[in-house]
Design an enzyme around this catalytic site. Structure first.
Site, PDB file in Angstrom:
ATOM      1  N   SER A 137       0.749  -1.192  -0.014  1.00 11.85           N
ATOM      2  CA  SER A 137      -0.085   0.087   0.017  1.00 11.85           C
ATOM      3  C   SER A 137       1.062   1.248   0.056  1.00 11.85           C
ATOM      4  CB  SER A 137      -0.978   0.072   1.395  1.00 11.85           C
ATOM      5  OG  SER A 137      -1.795  -0.983   1.217  1.00 11.85           O
TER       6      SER A 137
HETATM    7  N1  SAH Z   1      -1.018  -4.430   3.892  1.00  9.00           N
HETATM    8  C1  SAH Z   1      -0.515  -5.102   2.948  1.00  9.00           C
HETATM    9  C2  SAH Z   1      -1.545  -4.611   1.764  1.00  9.00           C
HETATM   10  C3  SAH Z   1      -1.359  -5.639   0.385  1.00  9.00           C
HETATM   11  S1  SAH Z   1      -2.646  -5.367  -0.681  1.00  9.00           S
HETATM   12  C4  SAH Z   1       0.914  -4.207   2.498  1.00  9.00           C
HETATM   13  O1  SAH Z   1       0.874  -3.067   3.265  1.00  9.00           O
HETATM   14  O2  SAH Z   1       1.666  -4.553   1.970  1.00  9.00           O
HETATM   15  C5  SAH Z   1      -4.027  -6.504  -0.115  1.00  9.00           C
HETATM   16  C6  SAH Z   1      -3.419  -7.817   0.339  1.00  9.00           C
HETATM   17  O3  SAH Z   1      -4.860  -8.361   0.771  1.00  9.00           O
HETATM   18  C7  SAH Z   1      -2.924  -8.770  -0.735  1.00  9.00           C
HETATM   19  O4  SAH Z   1      -1.741  -9.138  -0.688  1.00  9.00           O
HETATM   20  C8  SAH Z   1      -3.984  -9.689  -0.937  1.00  9.00           C
HETATM   21  O5  SAH Z   1      -3.663 -11.068  -1.470  1.00  9.00           O
HETATM   22  C9  SAH Z   1      -4.664  -9.948   0.078  1.00  9.00           C
HETATM   23  N2  SAH Z   1      -6.087 -10.424   0.219  1.00  9.00           N
HETATM   24  C10 SAH Z   1      -7.044  -9.877  -0.403  1.00  9.00           C
HETATM   25  N3  SAH Z   1      -8.249 -10.792  -0.312  1.00  9.00           N
HETATM   26  C11 SAH Z   1      -7.808 -11.378   1.050  1.00  9.00           C
HETATM   27  C12 SAH Z   1      -8.595 -12.256   1.654  1.00  9.00           C
HETATM   28  N4  SAH Z   1      -9.924 -12.560   1.625  1.00  9.00           N
HETATM   29  N5  SAH Z   1      -8.045 -12.751   2.927  1.00  9.00           N
HETATM   30  C13 SAH Z   1      -6.920 -12.407   2.987  1.00  9.00           C
HETATM   31  N6  SAH Z   1      -6.010 -11.465   2.437  1.00  9.00           N
HETATM   32  C14 SAH Z   1      -6.675 -11.107   1.147  1.00  9.00           C
END
Ligand code: SAH
Length: 223
Positions: free
Chosen positions: A70
């Protein structure tokens, strides 16, 4: 994923991080503890070395499995809305790069984080700050299910675009607890909401700005 020998936090990185903190302040982030955490954590450690020089730009970047780390502003914004207090149990949906996870832990939260992408989850044993933040617990699973056996949580943070308010997560929130959720509003944008569970179990809803996240998907990947 970065190799250990690549991990150096130079004066250049530290200087860029300081500038990033100033940018976040200008954009309206005022919670000193959030700013301190962003200042303390080397974001470039969570990115491929190809991004070394641009890691402190206020942008999202690609990570493995077609996902993203993010944007720092988004991380700061969501964290500020959470109003973290030391020792609180926080459930994060979407571990991704582990950067947001680390920001929460640096603020004293006890973090439980779930990732549905196996490739990303498999990186978690290499978590660089294991000794510094031993209480973080990583889970491979579907964030829509939450962690019923470890509930209730003081705070729940969803870091992917949610199509709806996940009922099972809402049930895992304590009374007076808060959930931060980017809820789909149109195809391209999500509205950031803060949901607080009232004593009678009903919801107080506050609306904030719009953002753009990768989708929150059901189930988990096999590889
Ligand atoms: N907090 C992370 C954001 C990553 S983007 C950071 O700062 O790097 C969002 C993430 O949510 C992705 O890795 C995606 O695979 C995950 N995601 C999407 N749907 C999800 C679900 N149902 N359960 C767990 N993770 C999920």
């Amino acid at each position: 994923m970065r190799k250990w020998e690549d991990l150096v936090d130079t004066y250049l990185h530290k200087g860029l991080r300081k500038k990033l903190v100033e940018i976040l302040k200008e954009k309206g982030i005022s919670d000193v503890k959030v700013l301190e955490a962003i200042h303390a954590i080397p974001r470039h450690y969570f990115l491929d070395s190809a991004f070394d020089k641009i890691a402190y730009e206020d942008r999202a970047f690609p990570i493995a499995a077609d996902q993203t780390i993010s944007q720092p502003y988004t991380v700061a914004y969501q964290t500020q809305l959470l109003q973290i207090k030391k020792g609180e149990k926080v459930l994060e949906i979407g571990t991704g790069s582990m950067y947001q996870t680390t920001v929460l832990a640096a603020m004293g939260a006890q973090v439980f984080t779930i990732e549905r992408q196996k490739q990303l989850f498999e990186q978690t044993p290499t978590f660089l700050f294991k000794e510094q933040y031993p209480t973080i617990q990583f889970f491979f699973g579907d964030g829509f299910e939450g962690l019923p056996l470890l509930a209730p949580f003081d705070k729940i943070l969803i870091t992917a675009a949610a199509p709806k308010i996940p009922e099972k997560l809402w049930a895992q929130l304590k009374v007076s607890g808060k959930m931060i959720i980017p809820l789909d509003e149109s195809d391209a944008a999500q509205r950031m909401l803060r949901l607080t569970k009232k004593k009678d179990g009903s919801v107080k809803q506050e609306k904030f700005d719009t953002f753009s996240f990768v989708p929150m998907l059901e189930g988990k990947t096999q590889k």
